[in-house]
Design a protein around this motif. Structure first.
Motif, short mmCIF file in Angstrom:
data_model
loop_
_atom_site.label_atom_id
_atom_site.label_comp_id
_atom_site.label_asym_id
_atom_site.label_seq_id
_atom_site.Cartn_x
_atom_site.Cartn_y
_atom_site.Cartn_z
N PRO A 1 3.04 26.42 -30.05
CA PRO A 1 2.25 25.18 -29.89
C PRO A 1 2.95 24.21 -28.95
CG PRO A 1 2.28 25.84 -32.19
CD PRO A 1 3.23 26.77 -31.47
N ARG A 2 2.18 23.63 -28.06
CA ARG A 2 2.73 22.79 -26.99
C ARG A 2 2.87 21.34 -27.46
NH1 ARG A 2 3.18 23.63 -21.59
NH2 ARG A 2 3.00 21.88 -20.16
N ASN A 3 4.07 20.81 -27.31
CA ASN A 3 4.33 19.40 -27.65
C ASN A 3 5.15 18.79 -26.52
OD1 ASN A 3 6.08 17.12 -28.81
ND2 ASN A 3 4.56 17.44 -30.42
N MET A 4 4.69 17.65 -25.99
CA MET A 4 5.34 17.04 -24.83
C MET A 4 6.10 15.76 -25.18
SD MET A 4 4.56 19.20 -22.49
CE MET A 4 5.11 18.33 -21.01
N ASN A 5 6.41 15.54 -26.46
CA ASN A 5 7.12 14.33 -26.86
C ASN A 5 8.63 14.44 -26.72
OD1 ASN A 5 4.72 13.04 -27.51
ND2 ASN A 5 4.74 13.80 -29.62
N PHE A 6 9.13 15.65 -26.49
CA PHE A 6 10.55 15.89 -26.27
C PHE A 6 10.64 16.66 -24.96
CE2 PHE A 6 14.62 18.17 -27.25
CZ PHE A 6 15.40 17.07 -27.52
N PHE A 7 11.09 15.99 -23.90
CA PHE A 7 10.98 16.55 -22.56
C PHE A 7 12.18 16.12 -21.72
CE2 PHE A 7 9.07 12.39 -22.69
CZ PHE A 7 9.44 11.78 -21.51
N HIS A 8 12.35 16.78 -20.59
CA HIS A 8 13.52 16.47 -19.76
C HIS A 8 13.32 15.27 -18.84
CE1 HIS A 8 16.49 19.37 -20.82
NE2 HIS A 8 15.70 20.41 -20.62
N ASN A 9 12.24 15.28 -18.07
CA ASN A 9 12.11 14.27 -17.01
C ASN A 9 10.72 13.68 -16.89
OD1 ASN A 9 14.22 16.45 -15.84
ND2 ASN A 9 14.78 14.39 -15.19
N ASN A 10 10.69 12.42 -16.49
CA ASN A 10 9.47 11.77 -16.03
C ASN A 10 9.42 11.89 -14.51
OD1 ASN A 10 8.52 10.03 -18.53
ND2 ASN A 10 10.72 9.71 -18.38
N VAL A 11 8.26 12.23 -13.98
CA VAL A 11 8.03 12.21 -12.53
C VAL A 11 6.81 11.34 -12.30
CG1 VAL A 11 7.64 13.56 -10.45
CG2 VAL A 11 8.96 14.55 -12.34
N LEU A 12 6.96 10.28 -11.53
CA LEU A 12 5.88 9.32 -11.35
C LEU A 12 5.64 9.00 -9.88
CD1 LEU A 12 8.09 8.01 -13.66
CD2 LEU A 12 6.02 6.78 -14.22
N VAL A 13 4.39 8.75 -9.56
CA VAL A 13 4.03 8.14 -8.28
C VAL A 13 3.47 6.76 -8.56
CG1 VAL A 13 2.38 8.16 -6.38
CG2 VAL A 13 3.62 10.21 -6.92
N VAL A 14 4.07 5.76 -7.91
CA VAL A 14 3.60 4.39 -8.06
C VAL A 14 3.27 3.83 -6.68
CG1 VAL A 14 4.99 4.05 -10.13
CG2 VAL A 14 5.92 3.38 -7.92
N GLN A 15 2.47 2.77 -6.67
CA GLN A 15 2.07 2.15 -5.40
C GLN A 15 2.37 0.67 -5.42
OE1 GLN A 15 -2.17 2.09 -4.49
NE2 GLN A 15 -1.75 2.39 -2.32
N LYS A 16 2.81 0.18 -4.28
CA LYS A 16 2.92 -1.26 -4.09
C LYS A 16 1.54 -1.76 -3.67
CE LYS A 16 5.31 -4.79 -1.29
NZ LYS A 16 6.40 -5.02 -0.33
N PRO A 17 0.96 -2.70 -4.39
CA PRO A 17 -0.40 -3.16 -4.07
C PRO A 17 -0.51 -3.63 -2.60
CG PRO A 17 0.28 -4.01 -6.20
CD PRO A 17 1.49 -3.37 -5.57
N HIS A 18 -1.69 -3.47 -2.04
CA HIS A 18 -1.92 -3.87 -0.65
C HIS A 18 -1.66 -5.35 -0.44
CE1 HIS A 18 -3.54 -0.07 0.93
NE2 HIS A 18 -4.02 0.10 -0.28
N ASN A 19 -1.87 -6.14 -1.47
CA ASN A 19 -1.62 -7.58 -1.36
C ASN A 19 -0.25 -7.96 -1.93
OD1 ASN A 19 -2.15 -7.08 -4.02
ND2 ASN A 19 -3.65 -8.75 -4.27
N GLY A 20 0.61 -6.95 -2.13
CA GLY A 20 1.92 -7.20 -2.75
C GLY A 20 2.97 -7.66 -1.77
N GLY B 1 0.80 -1.22 0.00
CA GLY B 1 0.00 0.00 0.00
C GLY B 1 0.83 1.27 0.00
N GLY B 2 2.16 1.13 0.17
CA GLY B 2 3.03 2.29 0.20
C GLY B 2 3.27 2.88 -1.18
N HIS B 3 3.70 4.14 -1.20
CA HIS B 3 3.92 4.84 -2.44
C HIS B 3 5.41 5.15 -2.67
CE1 HIS B 3 -0.40 5.66 -1.81
NE2 HIS B 3 -0.46 5.75 -3.13
N MET B 4 5.78 5.20 -3.92
CA MET B 4 7.13 5.59 -4.31
C MET B 4 7.05 6.71 -5.35
SD MET B 4 10.37 3.27 -5.62
CE MET B 4 9.58 2.61 -7.10
N LEU B 5 7.78 7.78 -5.12
CA LEU B 5 7.86 8.90 -6.06
C LEU B 5 9.23 8.84 -6.73
CD1 LEU B 5 6.88 12.60 -5.20
CD2 LEU B 5 8.48 11.98 -6.98
N VAL B 6 9.23 8.80 -8.06
CA VAL B 6 10.46 8.62 -8.83
C VAL B 6 10.58 9.69 -9.89
CG1 VAL B 6 11.72 7.06 -10.38
CG2 VAL B 6 10.38 6.12 -8.49
#
Length: 243
Positions: free
Chosen positions: A224-243, A129-134
């Motif tokens: 015009p805004r285009n996001m296909n060429f960018f510097h960084n990915n920032v993600l929040v992911v979760q470990k499933p409660h039953n993981g 259930g915990g989260h990881m920010l990467v």
């Protein structure tokens, strides 16, 4: 006076301050990272592990009960002025299973050659259930040589994390096409055209780098805004409660 200026400069390296606009040659990329981390930092709580912590420049963004930083002893830079609580051997994290409520790791995965093994370790020490920010880079030059092994598209990093048992909850691209181009040009001028003397380079930054940075901020908002060429990915992911 000198101590105050140095403090402002060090702060500006990671935060989008007005001082940084004039003296940080990497203002655009760091601004994007700061905004992305700030937006998602509220997902993390409790006991937090900062994996690859370095000087812990984003620590103040997290409202947690305990903040523990870990890093490898041998990397592409020395650990002078860093704030590492626990060193690990590059393979096994020295913590029991389900030790942390949250994990934060910024600009680290590209320096981990055995990322599959390390993700298993991060999954192990994170509570169900915990989260990881990467954060991971997509467009940036090689750095901390020779310990620079990978770049990640948004699809690639999502696949890797999902394959390791995490559920992606939110992901952000930090800069658009125009801002990324201008930041790379500013970085090139700073690193390869300005004098190698650090003091001189900093002194010349407002004259030669800031105009590029300002143009990047203005034109990235107008064109015009285009996001296909960018510097960084920032993600929040979760470990499933039953993981």
């Amino acid at each position: 006076m000198i101590a105050t200026i140095k403090k402002l400069y060090n702060k500006s390296l990671f935060q989008p301050t007005w001082f940084g606009l004039f003296f940080n040659p990497f203002y655009i990329i760091r601004r994007g990272l700061f905004r992305g981390i700030s937006r998602l930092s509220g997902r993390l709580h409790g006991r937090l592990l900062d994996f690859g912590c370095g000087s812990k420049p984003y620590r103040f963004l997290f409202d947690v009960t305990e903040y523990i930083g870990t890093d490898v002893e041998v990397s592409g830079h020395d650990h002078l002025n860093e704030d590492i609580d626990v060193y690990y051997d590059g393979k096994t994290l020295p913590f029991p299973d389900a030790s942390f409520d949250s994990i934060f790791s910024s600009e680290v995965f590209e320096h981990v050659f055995n990322l599959s093994e390390i993700l298993d370790e991060l999954h192990r020490v994170l509570k169900p259930g915990g989260h990881m920010l990467v954060t991971v880079p997509f467009v940036w030059d090689e750095h901390e040589i020779p310990y620079d092994f990978a770049r990640y598209t948004s699809f690639g990093i999502r696949h890797i994390l999902t394959e390791k048992g995490f559920t992606v909850q939110e992901d952000i691209k930090t800069t658009n096409y125009v801002a990324t181009l201008c930041q790379m040009w500013a970085a090139y001028v700073y690193q390869h055209i300005l004098p190698k003397n650090k003091v001189l380079r900093i002194a010349l930054t407002p004259l030669f780098i800031t105009p590029i940075t300002v143009c990047g901020l203005i034109f990235s908002a107008l064109l015009p805004r285009n996001m296909n060429f960018f510097h960084n990915n920032v993600l929040v992911v979760q470990k499933p409660h039953n993981g």
